[in-house]
Design a protein around this motif. Structure first.
Motif, PDB file in Angstrom:
ATOM      1  N   ALA A   1      -0.539  15.393 -12.240  1.00 25.19           N
ATOM      2  CA  ALA A   1      -0.998  14.800 -10.984  1.00 25.19           C
ATOM      3  C   ALA A   1      -2.257  13.967 -11.200  1.00 25.19           C
ATOM      4  CB  ALA A   1      -1.253  15.895  -9.949  1.00 25.19           C
ATOM      5  N   ILE A   2      -3.115  14.401 -12.090  1.00 29.18           N
ATOM      6  CA  ILE A   2      -4.333  13.634 -12.367  1.00 29.18           C
ATOM      7  C   ILE A   2      -3.985  12.331 -13.064  1.00 29.18           C
ATOM      8  CG2 ILE A   2      -6.419  13.641 -13.809  1.00 29.18           C
ATOM      9  CD1 ILE A   2      -6.588  15.009 -11.044  1.00 29.18           C
TER      10      ILE A   2
ATOM     11  N   LEU B   1     -13.995  11.892 -12.084  1.00 31.44           N
ATOM     12  CA  LEU B   1     -13.136  12.792 -11.301  1.00 31.44           C
ATOM     13  C   LEU B   1     -11.894  13.173 -12.088  1.00 31.44           C
ATOM     14  CD1 LEU B   1     -13.297  11.155  -7.758  1.00 31.44           C
ATOM     15  CD2 LEU B   1     -14.182  13.398  -8.398  1.00 31.44           C
ATOM     16  N   SER B   2     -11.314  12.203 -12.752  1.00 31.60           N
ATOM     17  CA  SER B   2     -10.098  12.469 -13.527  1.00 31.60           C
ATOM     18  C   SER B   2     -10.374  13.389 -14.710  1.00 31.60           C
ATOM     19  CB  SER B   2      -9.488  11.158 -14.014  1.00 31.60           C
ATOM     20  OG  SER B   2      -9.114  10.363 -12.925  1.00 31.60           O
ATOM     21  N   ILE B   3     -11.478  13.162 -15.386  1.00 29.07           N
ATOM     22  CA  ILE B   3     -11.828  14.012 -16.536  1.00 29.07           C
ATOM     23  C   ILE B   3     -12.035  15.451 -16.093  1.00 29.07           C
ATOM     24  CG2 ILE B   3     -13.714  14.537 -18.159  1.00 29.07           C
ATOM     25  CD1 ILE B   3     -11.796  12.462 -19.201  1.00 29.07           C
ATOM     26  N   TRP B   4     -12.813  15.659 -15.030  1.00 31.51           N
ATOM     27  CA  TRP B   4     -13.081  17.038 -14.591  1.00 31.51           C
ATOM     28  C   TRP B   4     -11.811  17.748 -14.144  1.00 31.51           C
ATOM     29  CZ3 TRP B   4     -16.861  19.276 -16.566  1.00 31.51           C
ATOM     30  CH2 TRP B   4     -18.070  18.619 -16.797  1.00 31.51           C
TER      31      TRP B   4
ATOM     32  N   PHE C   1      -5.075   8.826 -11.427  1.00 34.65           N
ATOM     33  CA  PHE C   1      -5.852   7.847 -12.179  1.00 34.65           C
ATOM     34  C   PHE C   1      -5.207   6.464 -12.116  1.00 34.65           C
ATOM     35  CE2 PHE C   1      -7.346   5.746 -16.023  1.00 34.65           C
ATOM     36  CZ  PHE C   1      -8.703   6.038 -16.000  1.00 34.65           C
ATOM     37  N   VAL C   2      -3.909   6.413 -12.344  1.00 32.18           N
ATOM     38  CA  VAL C   2      -3.191   5.134 -12.327  1.00 32.18           C
ATOM     39  C   VAL C   2      -3.219   4.519 -10.930  1.00 32.18           C
ATOM     40  CG1 VAL C   2      -0.915   4.068 -12.577  1.00 32.18           C
ATOM     41  CG2 VAL C   2      -1.744   5.663 -14.311  1.00 32.18           C
TER      42      VAL C   2
END
Length: 134
Positions: free
Chosen positions: A104-105, A67-70, A109-110
């Protein structure tokens, strides 16, 4: 009760080391970038053989990565499209939007890694490992 019957524990304890390693590798990835992939590989390799608690954390970690990569790539694309258009001043909002999405991503993620660690350290499976949110 017979001697062969044993009481089953209420909660089965699973080894928490590898899921903790996955989350730690993810968080360490912000410093070098490579450990994101190492954490993803560890999660993929251990998901099938893990118990139900660890399997939920591996699924959650894998989904967090993808999700984070996309979303990061979407933000990067918006940023890169706005970069040449900023010469004409019409790309400045796109630069800002792309930067906000990427920032924001990073926070997303964190937060997901920390939430996964919290549930893991409490000895609980992640309640909704396939969710898009936290």
């Amino acid at each position: 009760m017979s001697d062969s019957a044993q009481a089953l524990p209420d909660r089965v304890e699973e080894d928490k080391v590898l899921p903790i390693v996955v989350y730690a590798l993810y968080l360490l990835g912000f410093t070098n970038g490579l450990t994101f992939l190492v954490g993803l590989i560890v999660a993929y390799l251990n998901r099938e053989t893990a118990g139900p608690i660890n399997a939920s954390h591996y699924t959650f970690a894998i989904r967090t990565f993808w999700l984070s990569i996309w979303w990061f790539l979407i933000g990067l694309a918006v940023f890169l499209v706005g970069l040449p258009l900023s010469v004409l001043l019409i790309g400045i909002p796109m630069l800002i939007a792309g930067g906000v999405i990427m920032g924001a991503i990073g926070i997303f993620f964190v937060v997901r890694c920390i939430m996964g660690l919290v549930y893991l350290l409490k000895g609980e499976a992640y309640p909704r490992p396939r969710t898009w949110l936290i």
